[in-house]
Design an enzyme around this catalytic site. Structure first.
Site, PDB file in Angstrom:
ATOM      1  CD  GLU A  28     -11.810  -2.125  -1.528  1.00 38.91           C
ATOM      2  OE1 GLU A  28     -12.776  -2.303  -2.298  1.00 38.91           O
ATOM      3  OE2 GLU A  28     -10.645  -1.964  -1.908  1.00 38.91           O
ATOM      4  CE  LYS A  75      -0.542  -4.652   2.316  1.00 37.78           C
ATOM      5  NZ  LYS A  75      -1.152  -3.308   2.480  1.00 37.78           N
TER       6      LYS A  75
END
Lengths: 434, 434
Positions: free
Chosen positions: A191, A206
């Site tokens: 990003e 995660k």
């Protein structure tokens, strides 16, 4: 065939669009697979008029995800917005309204997964989240079902494609951190604000999800020790290789005698380790258990196709169960407050790079500090500093020792005159068993 | 908690013993996991008196597997005898008697799997077979559930640990075929009669099972083209490496425009291919599908622990379903007679090693034969024959061409005077898409 099941999609971005395409393209096949026709009833998008072309076959577009999540005619809610809010509220509303939910949301599952799963169980519906970790890699399903006979001792993973891509570029092509980041951004792998990836926030979410599942214990991202890759330099990869290691951004969850050890940080792994051959945007998860030994799953960790593979499989599984009138399988009880290992007590070898003054006595001074903390040095390499003539690069690896001992060594070296600057400290994956 | 479920074990060999140990050691954990107490009711062994020490906790030992398979007090039959008979008859009897079956039997699943699965469905019970392919690697579960949204285009696998061990020894340590075999036998990785492994029979069984599942089509081992590793020489590995390839005993199942392409044979794979880094007794399965891209699963393909991991997971899944009073999930319909691709029409590059006379003209003669069949040569290497002075080793690789064209080239070269002996012909994994 029984009545159709209504699908409500929250989000029609990259993944949502992929899921929509798959559901429309394979409608017939999916219907015979799960025993019910899956009808896309409504989809929540940011800008309804901009997406109006997608409103075919009776699909209602709405700007209100909470509304789509609780529609009467929706049986399964597919949450693909991402981020904590409003996704979390929508998932909760859907579950409370007696709808099953399929999500790809690692942040919500990491922060609120156990509570959401408990809510789903109370309401007799399912919360499925295969797509939240590792894209299409079926790690959630494998941990839940295929490895259920095992006592899992550890999960090691490369689960952030952005950092692995950058690391591969630095390692293979000698790119600097900044060039690797620009390269990743250019290709859409990072990003504009890359913090979530490069600082390990994404990976920590995660890992929390994987660890909760693997160890049947409630852990959150705040329980994961996290370091990013910002301090890596291209030359660290060459030094590591000479020592027999690759560097990877590794997420590790282990049972130890001191509790659960949960860490995300750049790590030196032996060149022969399967993780050392995972390159680019690929993800890999390695699970060790008492029966299985070690199994490794590798594949694309992101992208419309792989993530849709996981989302749609969850949809089909839920739909198939609903079509046969069955209750969801009872969940395994979770330890609500597991003991967490103290990082300072974790026993691990370490790679350190220092900028030192190029003068006599530095080696002896450093050696004395290491010795005073009981840290045994495994290797030393001194090379000219790449840019500063009066300095040298000093690369030291230690034998396994307490992480806290390295902390103390570094504290004592800071401002000591023996070290100009601490470049990097990387843990090595040859940790002793504890 | 409801009444207990009775387990009947057929076979208490390496795997059976491992399953027995796991069930006994983790009885409490497994009970809470699936919701019922699992009671070992009976076990079939070859020599009851020799195994009498295992008859604790009410476990009845019997020399008659068919009897154990149909006992009134057994709900789940676990078949771990292996081989076709009497295992096949016992599985059929158990299913007919309304008992679910968990098996590790690749031969029965390969030869009779579809018929057995259909019988299980008619009787409203389950036939589970995760352990029949790839030991603990959860490939069956992943294909059945996690990848169910995909149209699977291919499955590539290293699924025989014996041949992969031998190949690794030849490749890494330069062992001859005979020495590698003796080494494998010494370590218990190969049988006294190694044919099932070295001739690819074992791998062909497993590929038939994977292909049936991946393509929802009834295929048997007779549909798999099979070549063993007996003709490999240590120097082939060096030549392959110089060309950028590793050699692996690969099992490949692909959808092509001409039908299903099912083959087991030694194959040159690019060094960067994940399969090239699978060494020793490890197994690996790579699945490609329209959504997932490619996912790879690796792990131990055999052994008490890994195989027990798969068997017990299947037992727990079946038991959990039975405990909740649910019907088994409906199976996907299978194409009973899929079109099979003709090997001669498969388009693939090839590696060939010949023993040729060391005289002028041989290269031109060979070149003319290749050219006459339209086979384009990619590389040629001639080196002195390792043992015969008047001969040379000629190593040729071709560009992708029809497999049948290579057959015709070899037929014309035989007895031509240009070639003393055909050493080996290995297909290369860069096949064109067809």
């Amino acid at each position: 065939m029984g009545e159709s099941l209504g699908i409500g999609l929250l989000g029609l971005g990259v993944v949502g669009g992929g899921v929509l395409d798959a559901l429309r393209a394979n409608a017939q096949a999916y219907e015979s697979r799960c025993g019910r026709r899956l009808e896309l009833r409504a989809a929540a998008v940011r800008n309804v008029s901009a997406r109006s072309a997608l409103a075919e076959d009776g699909l209602v577009l709405s700007a209100d995800p909470a509304d789509v999540a609780t529609r009467e005619d929706v049986d399964i809610v597919v949450e693909l917005i991402g981020g904590e809010s409003p996704a979390s509220e929508c998932i909760e509303a859907a579950l409370s309204a007696g709808k099953s939910v399929v999500t790809a949301n690692k942040e919500v599952m990491a922060k609120r997964g156990p509570a959401m799963l408990a809510l789903a169980e109370r309401r007799g519906v399912e919360l499925r989240y295969e797509a939240s970790v590792g894209g299409g890699i079926p790690i959630i399903g494998v941990l839940q079902r295929d490895l259920q006979a095992n006592d899992v001792s550890s999960v090691r993973a490369i689960i952030n494609g952005t950092t692995n891509y950058m690391i591969t570029a630095m390692s293979r092509d000698g790119l600097s951190y900044d060039d690797a980041l620009r390269d990743a951004q250019r290709l859409g792998y990072a990003e504009a604000d890359p913090a979530s990836d490069v600082d390990g926030i994404d990976a920590a979410y995660k890992l929390a999800v994987l660890a909760s599942l693997a160890f049947h214990a409630t852990v959150g991202p705040e329980d994961v020790y996290r370091e990013g890759i910002r301090s890596l330099a291209a030359r660290d990869f060459g030094h590591a290789r000479n020592l027999g290691y690759a560097i990877r951004m590794l997420a590790t969850a282990r049972r130890t005698s001191g509790g659960l050890d949960l860490r995300v940080h750049p790590t030196l792994v032996p060149l022969a380790d399967p993780m050392a051959s995972v390159e680019g945007v690929l993800n890999a998860v390695s699970v060790s258990g008492d029966l299985i030994g070690t199994a490794v799953l590798e594949g694309a960790g992101a992208g419309a196709g792989p993530t849709s593979s996981a989302v749609v499989a969850d949809i089909l599984d839920v739909a198939g169960r609903m079509a046969s009138g069955q209750q969801p399988r009872k969940q395994r009880p979770m330890d609500p407050s597991p003991q967490l290992a103290s990082l300072a007590e974790i026993c691990v070898p370490t790679y350190l790079r220092f900028e030192v003054p190029d003068r006599a006595g530095v080696l002896a001074e450093l050696g004395a500090v290491f010795a005073s903390e009981g840290v045994s040095i495994a290797s030393v390499l001194q090379t000219p500093h790449p840019s500063r003539q009066q300095s040298a690069d000093l690369i030291v690896t230690t034998h396994a020792c307490q992480d806290g001992a390295i902390d103390r060594v570094l504290q004592r070296l800071e401002g000591s005159g023996s070290v100009i600057e601490q470049g990097v400290r990387l843990r090595i994956e040859d940790g002793c068993d504890d």
